[in-house]
Design a protein around this motif. Sequence first.
Motif, PDB file in Angstrom:
ATOM      1  N   ARG A  45       7.486  17.348  79.427  1.00  0.00           N
ATOM      2  CA  ARG A  45       8.944  17.461  79.430  1.00  0.00           C
ATOM      3  C   ARG A  45       9.576  16.435  78.491  1.00  0.00           C
ATOM      4  NH1 ARG A  45      12.885  19.112  83.433  1.00  0.00           N
ATOM      5  NH2 ARG A  45      14.817  17.922  83.193  1.00  0.00           N
ATOM      6  N   LYS A  46      10.463  16.915  77.632  1.00  0.00           N
ATOM      7  CA  LYS A  46      11.135  16.045  76.671  1.00  0.00           C
ATOM      8  C   LYS A  46      12.633  16.339  76.712  1.00  0.00           C
ATOM      9  CE  LYS A  46      10.298  14.291  71.994  1.00  0.00           C
ATOM     10  NZ  LYS A  46       9.589  14.521  70.722  1.00  0.00           N
ATOM     11  N   THR A  47      13.451  15.285  76.707  1.00  0.00           N
ATOM     12  CA  THR A  47      14.905  15.449  76.831  1.00  0.00           C
ATOM     13  C   THR A  47      15.597  14.927  75.578  1.00  0.00           C
ATOM     14  OG1 THR A  47      14.772  15.218  79.226  1.00  0.00           O
ATOM     15  CG2 THR A  47      16.928  14.903  78.242  1.00  0.00           C
ATOM     16  N   PHE A  48      16.541  15.716  75.072  1.00  0.00           N
ATOM     17  CA  PHE A  48      17.280  15.359  73.861  1.00  0.00           C
ATOM     18  C   PHE A  48      18.774  15.275  74.174  1.00  0.00           C
ATOM     19  CE2 PHE A  48      13.672  18.086  72.808  1.00  0.00           C
ATOM     20  CZ  PHE A  48      12.977  17.316  71.885  1.00  0.00           C
ATOM     21  N   PRO A  49      19.413  14.130  73.929  1.00  0.00           N
ATOM     22  CA  PRO A  49      20.874  14.067  74.101  1.00  0.00           C
ATOM     23  C   PRO A  49      21.568  14.720  72.901  1.00  0.00           C
ATOM     24  CG  PRO A  49      20.045  11.940  73.364  1.00  0.00           C
ATOM     25  CD  PRO A  49      18.841  12.838  73.522  1.00  0.00           C
ATOM     26  N   PHE A  50      22.772  15.260  73.137  1.00  0.00           N
ATOM     27  CA  PHE A  50      23.557  15.819  72.030  1.00  0.00           C
ATOM     28  C   PHE A  50      25.030  15.528  72.264  1.00  0.00           C
ATOM     29  CE2 PHE A  50      23.781  19.128  75.230  1.00  0.00           C
ATOM     30  CZ  PHE A  50      25.079  19.603  75.119  1.00  0.00           C
ATOM     31  N   GLU A  51      25.789  15.496  71.182  1.00  0.00           N
ATOM     32  CA  GLU A  51      27.243  15.309  71.301  1.00  0.00           C
ATOM     33  C   GLU A  51      27.952  15.957  70.118  1.00  0.00           C
ATOM     34  OE1 GLU A  51      30.721  11.967  72.098  1.00  0.00           O
ATOM     35  OE2 GLU A  51      28.667  11.303  71.731  1.00  0.00           O
ATOM     36  N   PHE A  52      29.015  16.704  70.442  1.00  0.00           N
ATOM     37  CA  PHE A  52      29.948  17.233  69.441  1.00  0.00           C
ATOM     38  C   PHE A  52      31.305  16.595  69.752  1.00  0.00           C
ATOM     39  CE2 PHE A  52      26.717  20.526  70.031  1.00  0.00           C
ATOM     40  CZ  PHE A  52      26.356  20.816  68.726  1.00  0.00           C
ATOM     41  N   SER A  53      31.838  15.848  68.791  1.00  0.00           N
ATOM     42  CA  SER A  53      33.069  15.078  69.042  1.00  0.00           C
ATOM     43  C   SER A  53      34.318  15.832  68.594  1.00  0.00           C
ATOM     44  CB  SER A  53      33.005  13.732  68.304  1.00  0.00           C
ATOM     45  OG  SER A  53      31.881  12.996  68.723  1.00  0.00           O
ATOM     46  N   THR A  54      35.372  15.705  69.420  1.00  0.00           N
ATOM     47  CA  THR A  54      36.700  16.301  69.148  1.00  0.00           C
ATOM     48  C   THR A  54      36.577  17.670  68.469  1.00  0.00           C
ATOM     49  OG1 THR A  54      36.893  15.012  67.096  1.00  0.00           O
ATOM     50  CG2 THR A  54      37.955  14.115  69.062  1.00  0.00           C
ATOM     51  N   VAL A  55      35.993  18.601  69.206  1.00  0.00           N
ATOM     52  CA  VAL A  55      35.667  19.917  68.641  1.00  0.00           C
ATOM     53  C   VAL A  55      36.930  20.770  68.471  1.00  0.00           C
ATOM     54  CG1 VAL A  55      34.249  21.984  68.917  1.00  0.00           C
ATOM     55  CG2 VAL A  55      33.433  19.789  69.806  1.00  0.00           C
ATOM     56  N   GLU A  56      37.066  21.367  67.302  1.00  0.00           N
ATOM     57  CA  GLU A  56      38.164  22.315  67.045  1.00  0.00           C
ATOM     58  C   GLU A  56      37.888  23.612  67.802  1.00  0.00           C
ATOM     59  OE1 GLU A  56      40.886  22.729  64.900  1.00  0.00           O
ATOM     60  OE2 GLU A  56      40.992  20.722  64.042  1.00  0.00           O
ATOM     61  N   MET A  57      38.661  23.844  68.857  1.00  0.00           N
ATOM     62  CA  MET A  57      38.512  25.080  69.642  1.00  0.00           C
ATOM     63  C   MET A  57      39.910  25.664  69.849  1.00  0.00           C
ATOM     64  SD  MET A  57      35.569  23.838  72.343  1.00  0.00           S
ATOM     65  CE  MET A  57      36.444  22.350  72.844  1.00  0.00           C
ATOM     66  N   PRO A  58      40.500  26.198  68.767  1.00  0.00           N
ATOM     67  CA  PRO A  58      41.920  26.568  68.803  1.00  0.00           C
ATOM     68  C   PRO A  58      42.233  27.807  69.637  1.00  0.00           C
ATOM     69  CG  PRO A  58      40.942  27.231  66.715  1.00  0.00           C
ATOM     70  CD  PRO A  58      39.888  26.452  67.442  1.00  0.00           C
ATOM     71  N   TYR A  59      41.227  28.639  69.870  1.00  0.00           N
ATOM     72  CA  TYR A  59      41.471  29.905  70.568  1.00  0.00           C
ATOM     73  C   TYR A  59      40.882  29.869  71.969  1.00  0.00           C
ATOM     74  CZ  TYR A  59      41.835  31.150  65.616  1.00  0.00           C
ATOM     75  OH  TYR A  59      42.153  31.164  64.281  1.00  0.00           O
ATOM     76  N   GLU A  60      41.477  30.638  72.873  1.00  0.00           N
ATOM     77  CA  GLU A  60      40.977  30.721  74.239  1.00  0.00           C
ATOM     78  C   GLU A  60      39.863  31.764  74.339  1.00  0.00           C
ATOM     79  OE1 GLU A  60      44.744  29.354  76.967  1.00  0.00           O
ATOM     80  OE2 GLU A  60      43.842  31.310  77.289  1.00  0.00           O
ATOM     81  N   ALA A  61      38.940  31.524  75.278  1.00  0.00           N
ATOM     82  CA  ALA A  61      37.931  32.543  75.590  1.00  0.00           C
ATOM     83  C   ALA A  61      38.645  33.769  76.152  1.00  0.00           C
ATOM     84  CB  ALA A  61      36.931  31.992  76.600  1.00  0.00           C
ATOM     85  N   TYR A  62      38.169  34.962  75.755  1.00  0.00           N
ATOM     86  CA  TYR A  62      38.855  36.196  76.159  1.00  0.00           C
ATOM     87  C   TYR A  62      37.852  37.338  76.269  1.00  0.00           C
ATOM     88  CZ  TYR A  62      41.912  40.320  75.751  1.00  0.00           C
ATOM     89  OH  TYR A  62      42.546  41.518  75.954  1.00  0.00           O
ATOM     90  N   ASN A  63      37.928  38.073  77.373  1.00  0.00           N
ATOM     91  CA  ASN A  63      37.112  39.285  77.564  1.00  0.00           C
ATOM     92  C   ASN A  63      38.055  40.465  77.650  1.00  0.00           C
ATOM     93  OD1 ASN A  63      34.330  38.862  77.552  1.00  0.00           O
ATOM     94  ND2 ASN A  63      34.356  37.952  79.592  1.00  0.00           N
ATOM     95  N   GLY A  64      38.133  41.265  76.619  1.00  0.00           N
ATOM     96  CA  GLY A  64      39.073  42.370  76.599  1.00  0.00           C
ATOM     97  C   GLY A  64      38.390  43.723  76.687  1.00  0.00           C
ATOM     98  N   VAL A  65      39.160  44.766  76.403  1.00  0.00           N
ATOM     99  CA  VAL A  65      38.638  46.132  76.438  1.00  0.00           C
ATOM    100  C   VAL A  65      37.750  46.382  75.226  1.00  0.00           C
ATOM    101  CG1 VAL A  65      39.273  48.580  76.478  1.00  0.00           C
ATOM    102  CG2 VAL A  65      40.698  46.911  77.671  1.00  0.00           C
ATOM    103  N   ASN A  66      38.214  45.927  74.049  1.00  0.00           N
ATOM    104  CA  ASN A  66      37.491  46.198  72.800  1.00  0.00           C
ATOM    105  C   ASN A  66      37.022  44.948  72.062  1.00  0.00           C
ATOM    106  OD1 ASN A  66      37.467  49.039  72.683  1.00  0.00           O
ATOM    107  ND2 ASN A  66      39.612  49.070  72.070  1.00  0.00           N
TER     108      ASN A  66
END
Length: 301
Positions: free
Chosen positions: A103-124
């Motif tokens: 077993r090996k563990t790797f830390p990760f980090e993404f700083s101040t991520v640009e996520m301008p849009y909301e998650a959305y599940n629509g019809v199409n």
Amino acid sequence: MNFLVGAFKPACHVSITFSDGKSRKQVALKKENGQTVMVPLFHNHENISGKISVEPVSGKKVEHNGIKVELLGQIEMYFDRGNFYDFTSLVRELDVPGEIYERKTFPFEFSTVEMPYEAYNGVNVRLRYVLKVTITRGYAGSIVEYQDFVVRNPSPPPPINNSIKMEVGIEDCLHIEFEYNKSKYHLKDVIIGKIYFLLVRIKLKNMDLEIRRRESTGSGTNTHVETETLAKFELMDGAPVRGESIPVRLFLSPYELTPTYSNINNKFSVKYYLNLVLVDEEDRRYFKQQEITMFRLGETS
């Protein structure tokens, strides 16, 4: 045949955990297979960090040509299913080519991520955010693991929020005036209004108020428009008389609404409408539709 079965088993188990996974708010996300899972909630410009564990199955080693984690924001059109358009794509290299015996563990980090849009599940259309871990291997085939998360972006209340006043009528037969207290509503708001009957020469039997969502995807000749009726609220049952006033009070919190989305990444838009439906005794239907703007208020807790 047992050796054949074993050949298709994964060589290792990959798990992805977020640094603040236990304390961060979890929200429901509906998967493609119809199942609902709880995933962490993030906002635009937040840091996303955690750990990725790779554990070989007992007695095996994992040879690889490198391990990486990607943070992806993707839009998928259902008429073009399987083709994702990435509007956010970040990558962190976790390990150089080598072998993993335990077993090996790797830390990760993404700083101040640009996520301008909301998650959305629509019809199409679907807009999703995902962490994708890839263990690159040659002849054995790469191992890929995904972890979804949701992004929601609150906005402040609009400084100007005018009421809606409209008239609808059929000459010499029907004249109705309706008024809603505002034109912009947050997702847990209450629509308050009044409907006045100024002239009634048609035998009406009932009146409903509907909340409709209109989703537009694509562009030009490839535009798809889907309209859903999310709520139907009976305002009146029976014939009104001239001068009558009917109050409207419609709570939005029971319904699964999203904010209004305008031309998200030139891929799709979502708009909301109040639709007033009048039905006469001969079952003829009269409509009056008015667009409203939905927005997400910040969490108070």
